[in-house]
Design an enzyme around this catalytic site. Structure first.
Site, mmCIF file in Angstrom:
data_model
loop_
_atom_site.group_PDB
_atom_site.id
_atom_site.type_symbol
_atom_site.label_atom_id
_atom_site.label_comp_id
_atom_site.label_asym_id
_atom_site.label_seq_id
_atom_site.Cartn_x
_atom_site.Cartn_y
_atom_site.Cartn_z
ATOM 1 N NE ARG A 68 -22.059 38.536 0.490
ATOM 2 C CZ ARG A 68 -23.336 38.275 0.191
ATOM 3 N NH1 ARG A 68 -24.017 37.416 0.944
ATOM 4 N NH2 ARG A 68 -23.921 38.847 -0.834
ATOM 5 C CE LYS A 104 -22.874 43.591 0.395
ATOM 6 N NZ LYS A 104 -21.872 43.563 -0.695
ATOM 7 C CG HIS A 111 -15.613 37.793 -1.897
ATOM 8 N ND1 HIS A 111 -16.592 37.527 -0.959
ATOM 9 C CD2 HIS A 111 -16.240 38.464 -2.897
ATOM 10 C CE1 HIS A 111 -17.747 38.027 -1.367
ATOM 11 N NE2 HIS A 111 -17.557 38.594 -2.543
ATOM 12 N NE ARG A 145 -20.542 36.013 -2.613
ATOM 13 C CZ ARG A 145 -21.823 35.735 -2.364
ATOM 14 N NH1 ARG A 145 -22.133 34.598 -1.780
ATOM 15 N NH2 ARG A 145 -22.771 36.576 -2.703
ATOM 16 C CG HIS A 165 -25.756 38.388 -6.024
ATOM 17 N ND1 HIS A 165 -25.080 37.889 -7.120
ATOM 18 C CD2 HIS A 165 -24.807 38.595 -5.074
ATOM 19 C CE1 HIS A 165 -23.795 37.798 -6.844
ATOM 20 N NE2 HIS A 165 -23.608 38.221 -5.610
ATOM 21 C CE1 TYR A 190 -18.644 36.156 -9.621
ATOM 22 C CE2 TYR A 190 -21.000 36.363 -9.291
ATOM 23 C CZ TYR A 190 -19.716 36.453 -8.806
ATOM 24 O OH TYR A 190 -19.492 36.840 -7.518
#
Length: 324
Positions: free
Chosen positions: A141, A166, A272, A275, A298, A307
Site C-alpha cells: 500500500r 492494515k 493503489h 497494488r 488480506h 481480482y
C-alpha cells in the site's frame, strides 16, 4: 468570545488526546476532527452533549441526500461521532449503536494492463519512479511503502517486512531483484542525510507505541530511519519536535497523475491501482490465490478473490462463443 466558542477548543483538544491514546493515525485524527467540527456547526454551535440521535441521523441524512457523499464517507462521519460520544464524552447512547451504516456498493478495482504499467513507469523517474515500481513490484500500500524503515528491507533474503500494516498486522513480501540495486542506492542516500542530521543536532525519527521510551537510543539509529525520508526537516504535530518525516504521499500522487497523462492512459490511476495490478497480474501468471493473499496482507481470502473478476480471460477462464 461567547461560552459556546470557548468550549469548542477544549473539546477538540480532548478528542485529539483520546485519538492519540488509542494510536489513531494523524490522517484519521484530522478526518475525525473535521467531521466533529462540521456536526457542531450544522447544529448552531451547540455542544454535542445537548444533541441526540435525531440530530445525528439528520446530519448523516443531509450528507447522503444533499451532499451526495459516498457510503464510505458517510460511514467515516458516523465513526467520528461514535468516537466522540463513546470515548470523549463517555456517553453510552443506545441509539448510536443502532444507527445503520451505509452499505458500500461492490466495485471492481481499476487495473492496468502490463503494457499500461510499463508505459506509466516509463514516464516516471527519480524517487517517485522508484516508489511506483516498488508498489507494483511488491503489492505494498502507499503508506506502507512511504513508512518503510531501513531495517525492514532484507537485501540478503530479497524480502521486505511490512510492520503494523492494515489491521495492525505484520507480513513479508518479496523484494524484486530488479529493484535491489536502486533501493540500495536510496538507502545509501538516506544514510548520508541521517549523518548530516545527527551532526546538526537532529536525526531522531518518530517511533510508534512508546518504543522511543522503551529503547531510548533507537530513534537515532540508522536502521529505524525511513528509506524514503523527506527532503526537509519539519515540526512533528504530535509533540512539536523538529525531525525528518517520510516523503509526503501527495508528491507521489502528483507524479502518478503527470505520468498517466504523458502515457496517454484514460483510466483513473492512483498509487493503489498499482497494488491492484500487482495482484491481477500474479493471478494471470498462474500463482495461487492464497499466496497472493499472504503477499497483500488480506485477512480474508474473499477480499483477494475480487481480482479473479478482472482477469482478461474472465473469472473462470470462460471463452465467449463468439470467439470460437
Amino acid at each position: 468570545m461567547d461560552a459556546k466558542e470557548a468550549r469548542a477548543p477544549r473539546l477538540f483538544d480532548e478528542v485529539r488526546r483520546k485519538l492519540r491514546v488509542h494510536h489513531y493515525s494523524l490522517r484519521t485524527e484530522r478526518a475525525y476532527l473535521g467531521w466533529i467540527r462540521r456536526f457542531i456547526l450544522a447544529n448552531g454551535r451547540r455542544h454535542p452533549r445537548t444533541l441526540g440521535g435525531r440530530e445525528v441521523e439528520a446530519f448523516l441524512s443531509r450528507l447522503a441526500v444533499q451532499g451526495k457523499v459516498a457510503a464510505s464517507t458517510q460511514n467515516q462521519a458516523l465513526s467520528a461521532l461514535l468516537f466522540l460520544y463513546r470515548e470523549v464524552l463517555g456517553v453510552r447512547l443506545p441509539w448510536m449503536e443502532d444507527v445503520i451504516r451505509a452499505k458500500r456498493p461492490a466495485r471492481l478495482p481499476v487495473v492496468l494492463s502490463q503494457a499500461e504499467v510499463r508505459a506509466l513507469l516509463a514516464c516516471m523517474d527519480g524517487r517517485t519512479g522508484l516508489i511506483a515500481q516498488l508498489l507494483y513490484g511488491t503489492g505494498l500500500r502507499l503508506m506502507e511503502a512511504l513508512r518503510l524503515r531501513v531495517k525492514d528491507v532484507d537485501f540478503g533474503r530479497n524480502e521486505i517486512v511490512v510492520r503494523n500494516g492494515k489491521g495492525g498486522r505484520d507480513r513479508r513480501t518479496l523484494l524484486p531483484a530488479s529493484l535491489a540495486a536502486p533501493l540500495q542506492e536510496e538507502v545509501d542516500r538516506a544514510r548520508v542525510l541521517h549523518q548530516r542530521d545527527l551532526a546538526a543536532g537532529f536525526g531522531a525519527v518518530w517511533l510508534p507505541h512508546a518504543l522511543a521510551r522503551k529503547y531510548p537510543g533507537a530513534p537515532t539509529e540508522f536502521g529505524w530511519q525511513y528509506v524514503f525520508p523527506a527532503l526537509r526537516l519539519s515540526v512533528d504535530p504530535h509533540d512539536g519536535t523538529i525531525r525528518r518525516h517520510h516523503l509526503d504521499d501527495a508528491t507521489l500522487s502528483r507524479a502518478i497523475r503527470r505520468a498517466r497523462l504523458l502515457a496517454g492512459i484514460d483510466k483513473p490511476v492512483s498509487a493503489h491501482t498499482l497494488r491492484h495490478s500487482f495482484a491481477t497480474h500474479l493471478l494471470e501468471a498462474g500463482y495461487d490465490i492464497r499466496t497472493i493473499q499472504e503477499l497483500l496482507g488480506h485477512k480474508d481470502v474473499a477480499t483477494t478473490q475480487i481480482y479473479t473478476h478482472v482477469l482478461n480471460r474472465g473469472g473462470r477462464g470462460v471463452l465467449s462463443p463468439l470467439d470460437h
